[in-house]
Scaffold this active site. Structure first.
Site, short mmCIF file in Angstrom:
data_model
loop_
_atom_site.label_atom_id
_atom_site.label_comp_id
_atom_site.label_asym_id
_atom_site.label_seq_id
_atom_site.Cartn_x
_atom_site.Cartn_y
_atom_site.Cartn_z
CB CYS A 91 16.32 -7.75 87.81
SG CYS A 91 17.36 -9.22 87.70
CG HIS A 133 19.76 -6.66 92.27
ND1 HIS A 133 18.43 -6.32 92.08
CD2 HIS A 133 20.08 -7.52 91.26
CE1 HIS A 133 17.98 -6.96 90.99
NE2 HIS A 133 18.97 -7.69 90.48
CD GLU A 134 23.73 -7.48 89.88
OE1 GLU A 134 23.68 -8.67 89.55
OE2 GLU A 134 22.98 -6.61 89.41
CG HIS A 137 21.26 -11.99 90.61
ND1 HIS A 137 20.13 -12.67 90.22
CD2 HIS A 137 21.09 -10.72 90.18
CE1 HIS A 137 19.31 -11.85 89.59
NE2 HIS A 137 19.86 -10.64 89.56
ZN LIG Z 1 19.18 -8.88 88.85
#
Ligand SMILES: [Zn+2]
Length: 169
Positions: A91, A133-134, A137
């Protein structure tokens, strides 16, 4: 753009949805700056909170057979998932940290594009990992939260070490 590093607060905050009135030239500029920032840093995905914007959108470019495939996901929603993959993940907000994370193998995600139109994407492997993953976020979740507790403790120790040696600011 400056990439925000863990544990800055914006990374742990749920982003605000992008409103219809926010689309336009200014927003396009932000998105193109994010692509540039992501590429300069050698990443395949970058979410708004990682550049200090507490909003729900991200850019991604998981090249397909060497050809760039830039995609923007605005107000992403995971519609369905299937399968499983385990692999090392990194990341840009955790410089130098790579750790094994279990993710779904395939994901159907619904998001708005740059014109504000809702589009569905059916993605697998690295692209699915990246979208998950995004999207995390955008929801104030970082990949530490997705690790097993053992891996998380290991990762936290590595972060402390990287911070001490000045490789993490
Ligand atoms: Zn990340």
């Amino acid at each position: 753009m400056r990439i925000v590093h863990y544990p800055e607060r914006v990374l742990l905050t749920v982003g605000k949805p992008v409103g219809d009135h926010e689309f336009g030239v200014g927003f396009e500029r932000t998105v193109s700056d994010m692509f540039e920032t992501m590429r300069d840093a050698g990443g395949v995905g970058l979410a708004a909170p990682q550049v200090g914007l507490s909003q729900r959108f991200f850019v991604m470019d998981v090249a397909v057979e060497g050809n760039p495939k830039p995609l923007v996901f605005i107000n992403p929603e995971i519609v369905s998932v299937e399968g499983e993959q385990v692999g090392d993940e990194g990341c840009l907000s955790f410089p130098g940290l790579y750790q094994s994370v279990k993710r779904d193998m395939r994901v159907i995600v619904r998001a708005q594009d740059m014109k504000g139109e809702v589009v569905e994407h059916d993605l697998s492997d690295l692209a699915a990992r990246c979208v998950l993953h995004e999207t995390d976020h955008c929801d104030g979740i970082v990949f530490l939260d997705r690790m097993t507790s053992l891996k998380r403790e290991l990762a936290k120790r590595k972060i402390k070490h990287l911070q001490k040696t000045g490789k993490w600011e």
